[in-house]
Design an enzyme around this catalytic site. Structure first.
Site, PDB file in Angstrom:
ATOM      1  N   SER A 157      -4.197  11.502   9.726  1.00 26.50           N
ATOM      2  CA  SER A 157      -5.283  11.020   9.015  1.00 26.50           C
ATOM      3  C   SER A 157      -6.187  12.324   8.864  1.00 26.50           C
ATOM      4  O   SER A 157      -6.442  12.954   9.958  1.00 26.50           O
ATOM      5  CB  SER A 157      -6.183   9.765   9.576  1.00 26.50           C
ATOM      6  OG  SER A 157      -7.320   9.605   8.930  1.00 26.50           O
ATOM      7  N   TYR A 173      -9.571   4.751  16.209  1.00 26.37           N
ATOM      8  CA  TYR A 173      -8.329   5.203  15.318  1.00 26.37           C
ATOM      9  C   TYR A 173      -8.089   6.754  15.043  1.00 26.37           C
ATOM     10  O   TYR A 173      -7.277   7.270  15.118  1.00 26.37           O
ATOM     11  CB  TYR A 173      -8.942   4.772  13.729  1.00 26.37           C
ATOM     12  CG  TYR A 173      -7.953   4.705  12.804  1.00 26.37           C
ATOM     13  CD1 TYR A 173      -6.642   4.448  12.489  1.00 26.37           C
ATOM     14  CD2 TYR A 173      -8.168   6.094  11.948  1.00 26.37           C
ATOM     15  CE1 TYR A 173      -6.023   4.809  11.361  1.00 26.37           C
ATOM     16  CE2 TYR A 173      -7.624   6.521  10.716  1.00 26.37           C
ATOM     17  CZ  TYR A 173      -6.284   5.673  10.611  1.00 26.37           C
ATOM     18  OH  TYR A 173      -5.498   6.093   9.583  1.00 26.37           O
ATOM     19  N   GLY A 223       0.855  -1.114  -0.078  1.00 32.62           N
ATOM     20  CA  GLY A 223       0.089  -0.027   0.036  1.00 32.62           C
ATOM     21  C   GLY A 223       0.868   1.175   0.038  1.00 32.62           C
ATOM     22  O   GLY A 223       1.807   1.473  -0.711  1.00 32.62           O
TER      23      GLY A 223
END
Length: 245
Positions: free
Chosen positions: A139, A152, A13
């Protein structure tokens, strides 16, 4: 660009994309992962680059120390650390009050403690040489407040805070510490729901297309380069205009 770059979670990835791009830019690459990253190191070697694979669980202090030592022994320096490894695809989606306690803890063990331990392990080498670049991956969910996997989102928010603390503390040693925050980069082979989620996410972006690993490369290479020598403590959103910060 020259030097040695460690990429955690480098076997597939985004991590694989970072490894290949850093090698293309002239770095010697240390591919680190719990998964087998030997194929990535071989791919780099076949293209004329230099790379080794080191297996490591970044939530383990011993593994991080061994990783840093292997990198320095192989290539003589540690110039860049990309903290990419994360506990994400394994996380349960659902209401915050249904998150399994052990899963919450494991998310923080990898995503926060792991980043701290990786930084701690490379720090002595960077301090001795008087330079280094640490790039943590957070993120876009931190800025959207995305629901469904709060453990998360909270862990990646902690990475942004840790980055700012380390930037202040490591600056006198000539070390920069920054964060890059991608939006959803779908991988249906790991997360089948990504295909559906991506349609919703793309609709909210200024740039109406799916984000791919290659979209991250320019920002990573910039922060790893001498062009970013006076940039530290920052978070750069690479999200196609899904959120502004």
């Amino acid at each position: 660009m020259t030097g040695t770059a460690i990429v955690t979670g480098g076997a597939r990835g985004l991590g694989r994309a970072y490894c290949l791009a850093l090698s293309d830019a002239g770095f010697r690459v240390v591919v680190s992962d719990l998964l087998d990253g030997q194929s990535v190191a071989y791919e780099i070697a076949q293209a004329g680059g230099e790379a080794i694979y080191v297996t490591a669980d970044i939530s383990s202090a011993e593994d991080n120390v061994a990783l840093a030592s292997a990198a320095a022994d192989a290539f003589g320096s540690i110039d860049v650390l990309i903290n990419n490894a994360a506990y994400f695809s394994e996380t349960t989606r659902g209401p915050f009050f249904e998150v399994p306690e052990m899963e919450w803890d494991r998310t923080f063990e990898v995503n926060v403690r792991g980043v701290w331990l990786s930084c701690s392990a490379v720090y002595p080498y960077m301090r001795e040489q008087g330079s280094g670049k640490i790039i943590n991956i957070a993120s876009n969910t931190c800025f959207k407040g995305t629901v469904g996997f709060p453990h998360y989102v909270a862990s990646k928010s902690a990475v942004i805070g840790l980055t700012r603390c380390l930037a202040q503390e490591l600056g006198p040693d000539g070390i920069t510490v920054n964060t890059v925050s991608p939006d959803l980069i779908p991988d249906p082979s790991l997360r089948p729901a990504d295909s559906t989620s991506d349609e919703f996410v793309v609709a909210g972006r200024a740039l109406k297309r799916t984000q791919v690993p290659e979209d991250m490369i320019g920002t990573i290479l910039y922060l790893a380069s001498s062009g970013a020598d006076f940039v530290t403590g920052q978070n750069i959103l690479v999200n196609g205009g899904a959120h502004y910060h």
